[in-house]
Design a protein around this motif. Sequence first.
Motif, mmCIF file in Angstrom:
data_model
loop_
_atom_site.group_PDB
_atom_site.id
_atom_site.type_symbol
_atom_site.label_atom_id
_atom_site.label_comp_id
_atom_site.label_asym_id
_atom_site.label_seq_id
_atom_site.Cartn_x
_atom_site.Cartn_y
_atom_site.Cartn_z
ATOM 1 N N SER A 245 0.869 -1.181 0.000
ATOM 2 C CA SER A 245 0.000 0.000 0.000
ATOM 3 C C SER A 245 0.901 1.225 0.000
ATOM 4 O O SER A 245 1.422 1.624 1.038
ATOM 5 N N GLU A 246 1.078 1.817 -1.175
ATOM 6 C CA GLU A 246 2.009 2.931 -1.304
ATOM 7 C C GLU A 246 1.324 4.259 -1.593
ATOM 8 O O GLU A 246 1.984 5.284 -1.739
ATOM 9 N N ASN A 247 -0.001 4.251 -1.711
ATOM 10 C CA ASN A 247 -0.705 5.515 -1.905
ATOM 11 C C ASN A 247 -0.676 6.327 -0.611
ATOM 12 O O ASN A 247 -0.571 5.780 0.486
ATOM 13 N N ASN A 248 -0.763 7.651 -0.742
ATOM 14 C CA ASN A 248 -0.660 8.525 0.425
ATOM 15 C C ASN A 248 -1.888 8.399 1.319
ATOM 16 O O ASN A 248 -3.022 8.441 0.825
ATOM 17 N N PRO A 249 -1.680 8.264 2.626
ATOM 18 C CA PRO A 249 -2.820 8.265 3.549
ATOM 19 C C PRO A 249 -3.241 9.697 3.864
ATOM 20 O O PRO A 249 -2.442 10.634 3.778
ATOM 21 N N PHE B 247 -5.690 7.040 -3.019
ATOM 22 C CA PHE B 247 -5.529 7.190 -1.571
ATOM 23 C C PHE B 247 -5.296 5.833 -0.924
ATOM 24 O O PHE B 247 -5.628 4.790 -1.492
ATOM 25 N N LYS B 248 -4.714 5.869 0.266
ATOM 26 C CA LYS B 248 -4.561 4.658 1.079
ATOM 27 C C LYS B 248 -5.862 4.432 1.832
ATOM 28 O O LYS B 248 -6.328 5.318 2.561
ATOM 29 N N ARG B 249 -6.440 3.254 1.665
ATOM 30 C CA ARG B 249 -7.777 3.030 2.231
ATOM 31 C C ARG B 249 -7.803 3.063 3.752
ATOM 32 O O ARG B 249 -8.783 3.489 4.356
ATOM 33 N N GLY B 250 -6.765 2.576 4.415
ATOM 34 C CA GLY B 250 -6.777 2.567 5.877
ATOM 35 C C GLY B 250 -7.900 1.709 6.422
ATOM 36 O O GLY B 250 -8.061 0.552 6.043
ATOM 37 N N ASN C 132 -13.543 -3.461 -7.601
ATOM 38 C CA ASN C 132 -14.260 -2.503 -6.774
ATOM 39 C C ASN C 132 -13.392 -1.246 -6.642
ATOM 40 O O ASN C 132 -12.505 -1.177 -5.799
ATOM 41 N N PHE C 133 -13.638 -0.305 -7.513
ATOM 42 C CA PHE C 133 -12.846 0.927 -7.562
ATOM 43 C C PHE C 133 -13.487 1.979 -6.671
ATOM 44 O O PHE C 133 -14.690 2.228 -6.747
ATOM 45 N N CYS C 134 -12.675 2.614 -5.836
ATOM 46 C CA CYS C 134 -13.177 3.581 -4.858
ATOM 47 C C CYS C 134 -12.505 4.936 -5.019
ATOM 48 O O CYS C 134 -11.337 5.026 -5.385
ATOM 49 N N GLN C 135 -13.257 5.957 -4.722
ATOM 50 C CA GLN C 135 -12.716 7.311 -4.625
ATOM 51 C C GLN C 135 -12.984 7.814 -3.219
ATOM 52 O O GLN C 135 -13.823 7.264 -2.500
ATOM 53 N N ALA C 136 -12.272 8.858 -2.834
ATOM 54 C CA ALA C 136 -12.404 9.384 -1.472
ATOM 55 C C ALA C 136 -12.761 10.856 -1.494
ATOM 56 O O ALA C 136 -12.418 11.596 -2.420
ATOM 57 N N TYR C 137 -13.470 11.266 -0.440
ATOM 58 C CA TYR C 137 -13.683 12.666 -0.113
ATOM 59 C C TYR C 137 -12.890 12.953 1.160
ATOM 60 O O TYR C 137 -12.871 12.124 2.081
ATOM 61 N N SER C 138 -12.272 14.107 1.238
ATOM 62 C CA SER C 138 -11.499 14.429 2.441
ATOM 63 C C SER C 138 -11.671 15.898 2.798
ATOM 64 O O SER C 138 -12.029 16.730 1.954
ATOM 65 N N GLY C 139 -11.408 16.204 4.065
ATOM 66 C CA GLY C 139 -11.497 17.583 4.530
ATOM 67 C C GLY C 139 -10.769 17.754 5.844
ATOM 68 O O GLY C 139 -10.349 16.788 6.482
#
Length: 392
Positions: free
Chosen positions: A63-67, A321-324, A148-155
Amino acid sequence: MKYDFFAFTNGNGYDYPEAPFSTRFFAGNTQLSPSEIWSETNNFKKVGIIGYDFKNRLENLKSENNPFFELPELCFFKPSFSIEFDRENIYSAIKLPEDFFEEIERIPLPNSANTSCIVSPQLSKEEYLETVKTIQNHIVEGNTYETNFCQAYSGSFKLWDPISSYFKLNELSPMPFSTLFKAKSQWLVSASPERYLKRTGSIIIAQPIKGTIKRGKSTAEDAINKETLANSEKEQAENLMITDLMRNDLSKISKTGSVEVRELFGIYPLPRVFQMISTIVSELKAGINFSDVIQATFPMGSMTGAPKIRTMETIEALESFKRGWFSGAFGVIEENGDFDFSVIIRSIIADLEAKKLFFGVGSAITYDADAAQEYEECNLKAQAILEVLSGK
């Protein structure tokens, strides 16, 4: 609050196959080490999370995507007390601490604290649509059948209250696996509709969800939408692939011939959507423990796709993103080894020290998936959380 760790689960009275979460509260200050989590000799409850990236401990993956912020792959605690609620009584596992009700009184009431946080999607619509095309090219090349492709929302925020946010989310979107979980400064606010695994004695149950359609605005439209989902060959194909994957996973740890699909393509109403849910049941081989079950089945196929390992490599390459904790599992392991775990979806994950939060939404991409429709499905799944974070 006084306790470093607590969890509240609520099944919201659903008539769910194999029953939803019970309504329970757990609190304590003792975080468990990995050896204590996996041990079969200790006879106390264990409550916590297996993060998605624990996959790297089970397979040759990375898992090398940024958390958005760092989260522990395993986060379990030992409750110093637990309470089970029903409509008339409260049952306590042990005598309540004298200051318990003082602590409860300090919890902010719903709508009394800040639930707003401005969030933004990590992918534009154009980027999302382009990634779906890339996945479909992988399908043509035989690298994956379903992803299962996912996108994230962050704030980020100055002040954000997870407890009030949980109550608001549960009011807007009550779910059979609703959960509020605290681990020091990190929180899970979950409106999950999906069970990962439930063990009762030697029987284990998996209930993958694949297939979503919005609820209608009228009784007639509701019936039409339900029938549309039930008869959709595309949604059935998605569900069947994951059902077969889960059957295969369970066969590794189950008695020969005991794996059966109790229900295929069941259609269940939730507040904003109908979901297609299949139920797979088997009898475990003698001597199978919790660690064996996780080794054979984690992560759940509904959040990866098939074939599982190669598809997880595709996910890692294409997601931003890193799913965590997202698309991991939350649950309770009982003193006797029984357990019940949900899939961490439709959930806000926050760190009050980092003053950041995020949530993920995704859908299954197949060869005949319509990218624009998949994008709208993600928006539908994000809707209730966005309403909570709007603070209105």
